[in-house]
Design a protein around this motif. Structure first.
Motif, mmCIF file in Angstrom:
data_model
loop_
_atom_site.group_PDB
_atom_site.id
_atom_site.type_symbol
_atom_site.label_atom_id
_atom_site.label_comp_id
_atom_site.label_asym_id
_atom_site.label_seq_id
_atom_site.Cartn_x
_atom_site.Cartn_y
_atom_site.Cartn_z
ATOM 1 N N TYR A 215 0.856 -1.179 0.000
ATOM 2 C CA TYR A 215 0.000 0.000 0.000
ATOM 3 C C TYR A 215 0.897 1.236 0.000
ATOM 4 C CZ TYR A 215 -3.491 -3.428 1.300
ATOM 5 O OH TYR A 215 -4.302 -4.532 1.301
ATOM 6 N N GLY A 226 -2.239 4.475 5.382
ATOM 7 C CA GLY A 226 -2.375 3.523 4.290
ATOM 8 C C GLY A 226 -2.691 2.130 4.794
ATOM 9 N N LYS A 260 -6.390 -1.644 10.038
ATOM 10 C CA LYS A 260 -7.176 -1.818 8.821
ATOM 11 C C LYS A 260 -8.648 -1.748 9.170
ATOM 12 C CE LYS A 260 -7.079 -6.908 8.977
ATOM 13 N NZ LYS A 260 -6.772 -8.136 8.223
#
Length: 370
Positions: A215, A226, A260
């Protein structure tokens, strides 16, 4: 909130497993978890439970074995122990390749479990309607169903796993019990494709969460970090999908979900916009801490986030729920993974996977989202 486990590994009758027809090796249920969730036409509820069925003795001599579907039967593949890393009980890393290669210690299939209208009692377990591999792109199993009703039909996305590809596949149904495989709809690894419960601008809309090997970094001072994030895609027919140019829900710098984020329950329409329950992950130990957060998206332009609650979680792992089956835990996890939501008057009934082990039901007052 009212919280309880409704279906656990002990509730699965492996004598009726699809694997029994051709696999003689002894197996056990590693997990019965991450269920798709919807209301049936008659008013009862349906959990589509992911059953991860594993070999009791995967290691024999100097080899470790994995289950694979092959032309209508289940077979065992052997890998030399000297070439694998088995530190994770869910999978093993296979060495000798320029790419990361995995073998699975279990085969996942889907089991429809019918509940009463409030989700408090199991009424029937439909082994005769279990969904198991039937295509070459499913030879290592079918994982993580998400069910959405759009109009008078039900749409279920699943992850199909094979050496060919790790793809998103679609099943459709007119009654949420009898399903037809429509095939692959996303050709890349995307663990969290979930249809919105209704069309936007005459088109199907879905949350997606594509994964990659790398990423790119946001600039210093950005609000975001990211990594895997929630995107949006649209389709005229539920089969052919175009990503929407605008970003969706991204992990925010400094939040407890900065590792995430990914989709959870199917987005449902409220008076104020689309309610989305999603998971955010905090970096900790091997797996991380999975919690459920929520967001409200604009009714007509759902890439516009009206409200985002990513600090105080809606749901967290609850060790008290899994205490009676703690001996079956195979990882020290703090995981709640929400996978479905159904309206029930003044509250929502929310389905989740708890500890990657069992199915959890939570009743949440609608006022919680005011």
């Amino acid at each position: 909130m009212d919280d309880y486990l409704i279906f656990t590994p002990d509730d699965v009758d492996l004598a009726r497993s699809p694997l029994r027809a051709s696999l003689s090796a002894e197996t056990y249920v590693l997990g019965a978890f991450n269920p798709g969730f919807t209301r049936l036409p008659g008013g009862n509820l349906l959990l589509m439970v992911r059953v991860a069925e594993a070999l009791k003795e995967p290691v024999a001599g100097d080899q470790v074995h994995a289950i694979r579907w092959a032309d209508g039967a289940y077979v065992l593949d052997a890998h030399p122990l000297t070439a694998v890393n088995m530190s994770d009980p869910r999978q093993f890393d296979i060495g000798g390749s320029p790419y990361r290669m995995l073998g699975l210690t279990s085969m996942s299939w889907l089991l429809p479990v019918e509940l009463d209208p409030e989700g408090r009692r199991v009424l029937a377990v439909h082994y005769d309607r279990a969904i198991a591999p039937t295509r070459s792109y499913q030879v290592y199993g079918i994982e993580d169903p998400r069910i959405t009703k759009v109009g008078d039909r039900w749409y279920m996305t699943t992850c199909s796993v094979s050496p060919e590809r790790h793809s998103t596949t679609l099943y459709t149904s007119g009654n949420a019990l009898d399903w037809t495989l429509e095939g692959i709809v996303l050709d890349h690894q995307n663990k969290d494709m979930i249809f919105f419960e209704g069309k936007v601008g005459g088109r199907f809309l879905a949350l997606t969460r594509p994964l990659g090997e790398l990423y790119f970094a946001y600039p210093e001072g950005s609000d975001y970090v990211g990594g895997p994030s929630i995107n949006l895609a649209q389709s005229p027919d539920a089969l052919h999908w175009k990503p929407i140019d605008h970003p969706g829900i991204r992990a925010r710098r400094g939040s407890t979900s900065a590792m995430k984020v990914g989709g959870g329950a199917q987005p449902v329409l409220t008076d104020t916009g689309w309610l989305v329950l999603y998971h955010g992950v905090e970096t900790r130990a091997k797996v991380g801490v999975y919690r459920t957060f929520w967001a409200l998206l604009d009714r007509d332009e759902p890439w516009k986030i009206l409200r985002l609650e990513d600090e105080a979680p809606l749901l967290e792992a609850n060790p008290a729920l899994t205490a009676p089956i703690a001996h079956q835990l195979y990882l020290p996890t703090e995981v709640v993974f929400t996978t479905g939501i159904v309206e029930a008057g003044d509250h929502y009934i929310v389905a989740s996977g708890e500890a990657d082990l069992a199915c959890r039901i939570t009743h949440v007052a609608k006022s919680r989202f005011a």
